[in-house]
Design a protein around this motif. Structure first.
Motif, PDB file in Angstrom:
ATOM      1  N   SER A  62      43.189 -72.454  12.588  1.00 18.80           N
ATOM      2  CA  SER A  62      44.298 -72.070  11.705  1.00 18.80           C
ATOM      3  C   SER A  62      45.032 -73.334  11.275  1.00 18.80           C
ATOM      4  O   SER A  62      44.720 -74.424  11.720  1.00 18.80           O
ATOM      5  N   GLY A  63      46.016 -73.150  10.417  1.00 19.45           N
ATOM      6  CA  GLY A  63      46.785 -74.300   9.971  1.00 19.45           C
ATOM      7  C   GLY A  63      47.432 -74.055   8.629  1.00 19.45           C
ATOM      8  O   GLY A  63      47.679 -72.910   8.237  1.00 19.45           O
ATOM      9  N   THR A  64      47.704 -75.140   7.917  1.00 19.03           N
ATOM     10  CA  THR A  64      48.263 -75.053   6.576  1.00 19.03           C
ATOM     11  C   THR A  64      47.406 -75.911   5.658  1.00 19.03           C
ATOM     12  O   THR A  64      46.791 -76.881   6.094  1.00 19.03           O
ATOM     13  N   ALA A  65      47.403 -75.522   4.387  1.00 10.89           N
ATOM     14  CA  ALA A  65      46.619 -76.269   3.407  1.00 10.89           C
ATOM     15  C   ALA A  65      47.320 -76.237   2.070  1.00 10.89           C
ATOM     16  O   ALA A  65      47.986 -75.257   1.725  1.00 10.89           O
ATOM     17  N   GLN A  66      47.180 -77.322   1.336  1.00  7.47           N
ATOM     18  CA  GLN A  66      47.721 -77.344  -0.010  1.00  7.47           C
ATOM     19  C   GLN A  66      46.868 -78.255  -0.882  1.00  7.47           C
ATOM     20  O   GLN A  66      46.333 -79.261  -0.433  1.00  7.47           O
ATOM     21  N   LEU A  67      46.740 -77.845  -2.121  1.00  7.79           N
ATOM     22  CA  LEU A  67      46.018 -78.588  -3.139  1.00  7.79           C
ATOM     23  C   LEU A  67      46.962 -78.683  -4.318  1.00  7.79           C
ATOM     24  O   LEU A  67      47.497 -77.674  -4.766  1.00  7.79           O
ATOM     25  N   ARG A  68      47.228 -79.902  -4.792  1.00  4.62           N
ATOM     26  CA  ARG A  68      48.205 -80.026  -5.865  1.00  4.62           C
ATOM     27  C   ARG A  68      47.716 -80.979  -6.940  1.00  4.62           C
ATOM     28  O   ARG A  68      46.955 -81.909  -6.667  1.00  4.62           O
ATOM     29  N   LEU A  69      48.174 -80.713  -8.132  1.00  6.72           N
ATOM     30  CA  LEU A  69      47.899 -81.561  -9.275  1.00  6.72           C
ATOM     31  C   LEU A  69      48.930 -82.682  -9.294  1.00  6.72           C
ATOM     32  O   LEU A  69      50.126 -82.425  -9.379  1.00  6.72           O
ATOM     33  N   VAL A  70      48.479 -83.917  -9.176  1.00  8.42           N
ATOM     34  CA  VAL A  70      49.375 -85.058  -9.121  1.00  8.42           C
ATOM     35  C   VAL A  70      49.755 -85.511 -10.526  1.00  8.42           C
ATOM     36  O   VAL A  70      50.898 -85.844 -10.792  1.00  8.42           O
ATOM     37  N   GLY A  71      48.803 -85.514 -11.419  1.00  6.22           N
ATOM     38  CA  GLY A  71      49.061 -85.971 -12.776  1.00  6.22           C
ATOM     39  C   GLY A  71      47.767 -86.089 -13.547  1.00  6.22           C
ATOM     40  O   GLY A  71      46.766 -85.471 -13.201  1.00  6.22           O
ATOM     41  N   TYR A  72      47.803 -86.911 -14.564  1.00  6.35           N
ATOM     42  CA  TYR A  72      46.629 -87.106 -15.406  1.00  6.35           C
ATOM     43  C   TYR A  72      46.365 -88.592 -15.577  1.00  6.35           C
ATOM     44  O   TYR A  72      47.279 -89.410 -15.546  1.00  6.35           O
ATOM     45  N   ARG A  78      46.486 -97.716 -23.719  1.00  9.85           N
ATOM     46  CA  ARG A  78      47.450 -97.624 -24.831  1.00  9.85           C
ATOM     47  C   ARG A  78      47.886 -96.185 -25.086  1.00  9.85           C
ATOM     48  O   ARG A  78      48.904 -95.959 -25.719  1.00  9.85           O
ATOM     49  N   ILE A  79      47.132 -95.225 -24.574  1.00 11.90           N
ATOM     50  CA  ILE A  79      47.513 -93.817 -24.773  1.00 11.90           C
ATOM     51  C   ILE A  79      48.372 -93.394 -23.593  1.00 11.90           C
ATOM     52  O   ILE A  79      47.916 -93.367 -22.449  1.00 11.90           O
ATOM     53  N   ARG A  80      49.603 -93.037 -23.863  1.00  9.15           N
ATOM     54  CA  ARG A  80      50.541 -92.676 -22.794  1.00  9.15           C
ATOM     55  C   ARG A  80      50.870 -91.195 -22.807  1.00  9.15           C
ATOM     56  O   ARG A  80      51.852 -90.772 -22.232  1.00  9.15           O
ATOM     57  N   TYR A  81      50.071 -90.411 -23.452  1.00  6.59           N
ATOM     58  CA  TYR A  81      50.278 -88.969 -23.484  1.00  6.59           C
ATOM     59  C   TYR A  81      48.966 -88.290 -23.081  1.00  6.59           C
ATOM     60  O   TYR A  81      47.916 -88.918 -23.039  1.00  6.59           O
ATOM     61  N   ARG A  82      49.062 -87.016 -22.752  1.00  9.54           N
ATOM     62  CA  ARG A  82      47.891 -86.272 -22.324  1.00  9.54           C
ATOM     63  C   ARG A  82      47.126 -85.777 -23.546  1.00  9.54           C
ATOM     64  O   ARG A  82      47.693 -85.157 -24.437  1.00  9.54           O
ATOM     65  N   ASN A  83      45.826 -86.058 -23.576  1.00  9.24           N
ATOM     66  CA  ASN A  83      44.977 -85.568 -24.654  1.00  9.24           C
ATOM     67  C   ASN A  83      43.683 -85.027 -24.061  1.00  9.24           C
ATOM     68  O   ASN A  83      43.569 -84.873 -22.840  1.00  9.24           O
ATOM     69  N   ALA A 115      40.903 -86.420 -23.592  1.00  9.71           N
ATOM     70  CA  ALA A 115      40.200 -87.396 -22.761  1.00  9.71           C
ATOM     71  C   ALA A 115      40.875 -87.600 -21.406  1.00  9.71           C
ATOM     72  O   ALA A 115      40.340 -88.322 -20.560  1.00  9.71           O
ATOM     73  N   SER A 116      42.014 -86.981 -21.188  1.00 16.26           N
ATOM     74  CA  SER A 116      42.725 -87.142 -19.922  1.00 16.26           C
ATOM     75  C   SER A 116      41.991 -86.411 -18.801  1.00 16.26           C
ATOM     76  O   SER A 116      41.422 -85.343 -19.000  1.00 16.26           O
ATOM     77  N   VAL A 117      42.031 -86.999 -17.627  1.00 13.45           N
ATOM     78  CA  VAL A 117      41.378 -86.438 -16.449  1.00 13.45           C
ATOM     79  C   VAL A 117      42.457 -86.054 -15.447  1.00 13.45           C
ATOM     80  O   VAL A 117      43.349 -86.852 -15.147  1.00 13.45           O
ATOM     81  N   ALA A 118      42.365 -84.833 -14.929  1.00 13.95           N
ATOM     82  CA  ALA A 118      43.340 -84.371 -13.941  1.00 13.95           C
ATOM     83  C   ALA A 118      43.136 -85.104 -12.614  1.00 13.95           C
ATOM     84  O   ALA A 118      42.010 -85.356 -12.189  1.00 13.95           O
ATOM     85  N   VAL A 119      44.242 -85.438 -11.947  1.00 18.72           N
ATOM     86  CA  VAL A 119      44.213 -86.123 -10.663  1.00 18.72           C
ATOM     87  C   VAL A 119      44.810 -85.178  -9.623  1.00 18.72           C
ATOM     88  O   VAL A 119      45.932 -84.702  -9.777  1.00 18.72           O
ATOM     89  N   TYR A 120      44.038 -84.900  -8.564  1.00 15.84           N
ATOM     90  CA  TYR A 120      44.442 -83.942  -7.539  1.00 15.84           C
ATOM     91  C   TYR A 120      44.650 -84.634  -6.202  1.00 15.84           C
ATOM     92  O   TYR A 120      44.130 -85.712  -5.953  1.00 15.84           O
ATOM     93  N   ASP A 121      45.374 -83.956  -5.328  1.00 13.81           N
ATOM     94  CA  ASP A 121      45.564 -84.387  -3.954  1.00 13.81           C
ATOM     95  C   ASP A 121      45.488 -83.145  -3.078  1.00 13.81           C
ATOM     96  O   ASP A 121      45.843 -82.051  -3.512  1.00 13.81           O
ATOM     97  N   ALA A 122      44.998 -83.300  -1.859  1.00 14.34           N
ATOM     98  CA  ALA A 122      44.868 -82.171  -0.937  1.00 14.34           C
ATOM     99  C   ALA A 122      45.326 -82.597   0.451  1.00 14.34           C
ATOM    100  O   ALA A 122      45.222 -83.768   0.823  1.00 14.34           O
TER     101      ALA A 122
END
Length: 156
Positions: A80-90, A96-101, A103-110
């Motif tokens: 048993s335990g706890t678990a979490q998976l979250r989206l950190v950013g892109y 030079r591109i500072r916005y999400r388009n 071509a952006s790749v999602a970055v996760y953490d668990a």
């Protein structure tokens, strides 16, 4: 002459086949003794925790050393335990591109905090698991594989 040659080969191989089948029977009885019944408890109510728990159950069942049971009273060990998976950013490969388009790749953490205890409630192992690498959607597989590997090592 054609019948004698296969019969001779069969008689020559018979002493080598008999011990092999006997050893296979002995290994199957040892394998049944090595099989551990594990109950996988709750890892939280969030959809990400349910997802990671489901992946862990599938990974333990795939290992063939564990029988995942539905009742904790019939289990040799309880996980048993706890678990979490979250989206950190892109992340974008173009600096030079500072916005999400597109071509952006999602970055996760668990994260997983796992506790393995025996039928009597004594701790066998506990640990905080984080992915060995950072960023892709495969961090969930990495954390689940770490948990399964630790459980296998403890119950060996």
């Amino acid at each position: 002459m054609n019948v004698i040659k296969p019969l001779f080969v069969l008689l020559c191989l018979f002493p080598t086949i008999l011990p092999t089948s006997e050893a296979a029977a002995r290994n199957s009885s040892n394998r049944a003794a090595e099989l551990h019944r594990i109950y996988v408890g709750s890892f939280g109510a969030s959809p990400d925790a349910v997802y990671l728990r489901h992946k862990l159950v599938l990974r333990l069942a795939h290992a063939r050393r564990f029988l995942v049971v539905d009742d904790p009273a019939t289990a040799d060990a309880i996980l048993s335990g706890t678990a979490q998976l979250r989206l950190v950013g892109y992340y974008n490969s173009n600096p030079r591109i500072r916005y999400r388009n597109s071509a952006s790749v999602a970055v996760y953490d668990a994260k997983m905090m796992v506790r393995l205890e025996d039928r009597g409630g004594h701790d066998l192992w506990s640990g905080n698991l984080t992915p060995r690498f950072w960023g892709s959607q495969y961090v969930s597989d990495n954390v689940v594989n770490q948990a399964a590997r630790h459980v296998a090592d403890v119950l060996r």
